[in-house]
Design a protein around this motif. Sequence first.
Motif, PDB file in Angstrom:
ATOM      1  N   UNK A  46       1.850  -5.991  -9.758  1.00  0.00           N
ATOM      2  CA  UNK A  46       1.867  -4.560 -10.056  1.00  0.00           C
ATOM      3  C   UNK A  46       1.994  -3.754  -8.760  1.00  0.00           C
ATOM      4  N   UNK A  47       1.213  -4.125  -7.757  1.00  0.00           N
ATOM      5  CA  UNK A  47       1.263  -3.406  -6.486  1.00  0.00           C
ATOM      6  C   UNK A  47       2.618  -3.559  -5.802  1.00  0.00           C
ATOM      7  N   UNK A  48       3.169  -4.781  -5.824  1.00  0.00           N
ATOM      8  CA  UNK A  48       4.439  -5.039  -5.158  1.00  0.00           C
ATOM      9  C   UNK A  48       5.608  -4.334  -5.845  1.00  0.00           C
ATOM     10  N   UNK A  49       5.433  -3.999  -7.105  1.00  0.00           N
ATOM     11  CA  UNK A  49       6.513  -3.308  -7.817  1.00  0.00           C
ATOM     12  C   UNK A  49       6.728  -1.892  -7.291  1.00  0.00           C
ATOM     13  N   UNK A  50       5.753  -1.409  -6.518  1.00  0.00           N
ATOM     14  CA  UNK A  50       5.902  -0.077  -5.909  1.00  0.00           C
ATOM     15  C   UNK A  50       6.716  -0.127  -4.618  1.00  0.00           C
ATOM     16  N   UNK A  51       7.041  -1.338  -4.166  1.00  0.00           N
ATOM     17  CA  UNK A  51       7.830  -1.507  -2.952  1.00  0.00           C
ATOM     18  C   UNK A  51       9.282  -1.759  -3.339  1.00  0.00           C
ATOM     19  N   UNK A  52      10.181  -1.009  -2.730  1.00  0.00           N
ATOM     20  CA  UNK A  52      11.597  -1.210  -3.020  1.00  0.00           C
ATOM     21  C   UNK A  52      12.414  -1.250  -1.735  1.00  0.00           C
ATOM     22  N   UNK A  53      13.634  -1.739  -1.892  1.00  0.00           N
ATOM     23  CA  UNK A  53      14.563  -1.853  -0.767  1.00  0.00           C
ATOM     24  C   UNK A  53      15.880  -1.189  -1.151  1.00  0.00           C
ATOM     25  N   UNK A  54      16.386  -0.337  -0.291  1.00  0.00           N
ATOM     26  CA  UNK A  54      17.673   0.314  -0.530  1.00  0.00           C
ATOM     27  C   UNK A  54      18.611  -0.016   0.626  1.00  0.00           C
ATOM     28  N   UNK A  55      19.840  -0.383   0.270  1.00  0.00           N
ATOM     29  CA  UNK A  55      20.818  -0.798   1.278  1.00  0.00           C
ATOM     30  C   UNK A  55      21.920   0.249   1.419  1.00  0.00           C
ATOM     31  N   UNK A  56      22.316   0.479   2.679  1.00  0.00           N
ATOM     32  CA  UNK A  56      23.362   1.452   2.972  1.00  0.00           C
ATOM     33  C   UNK A  56      24.266   0.896   4.066  1.00  0.00           C
ATOM     34  N   UNK A  57      25.512   1.287   4.010  1.00  0.00           N
ATOM     35  CA  UNK A  57      26.492   0.791   4.968  1.00  0.00           C
ATOM     36  C   UNK A  57      26.139   1.224   6.387  1.00  0.00           C
ATOM     37  N   UNK A  58      26.385   0.335   7.331  1.00  0.00           N
ATOM     38  CA  UNK A  58      26.172   0.634   8.747  1.00  0.00           C
ATOM     39  C   UNK A  58      27.498   0.482   9.486  1.00  0.00           C
TER      40      UNK A  58
END
Length: 224
Positions: A46-58
Amino acid sequence: MDKRILDKIKKCLALAKSATNENEAAAAMRQAQALMNKHRISAEDVNMSNIEERRFAFGVNRVVNYQAKLLNLIIRAFGVEVVISRGFTGSDVRFIGVVPQPELAGYCWEVLFAKLKTERSNYVKQQPKQCKRATKVARGDQFALGWIYGVSQQVNDFALSESESALVAVYKAKHYPDLTDCKAMQRGKKANVGNAVSDGFCAGKKHSINRPVNGQSQQKLSMQ
């Protein structure tokens, strides 16, 4: 893991925490525990579901000093961690943190990086024709550093709690166990950069980062 079930569990836990009536709080907690047991979801899940990753071009092969400074500014402003990944199709930058910070950090990155590249490029074009290419590049880089410093004067650090920082650390250890530090490249150390830093600072002060406040996480931050 079913997001709908996670959302139900989170709502129950939030109600259990905020309810002023003891019976209501206890009922909400029992419902949350029942859902967790039924679907074999742990408190850590439940706690880890609050962590997300977003990817963007570099799109760079080697990180230059001013690019690293811009990423550090975004880390400060949004309380995220940054991972740069290189692949056959190019590189990307990944923002990791507590929802919705990675999304906001990524939006800021795209807007700020585009503005910085444009203004740096225009500044380089303004340099005298007799300047060597290396000197123009060095002045452009110093202008960019000053620009970022100008923007940073209007930024307050976004601090994570100890528990949130610990969750982000766990996420990184799980998904990126072989991370290595990347040292940014500094170009034109001996070049005559003139007033490039102060010119960049004056240009950067014209921009600001406005973050959502009072829980308005669905509103995009605005760039001026």
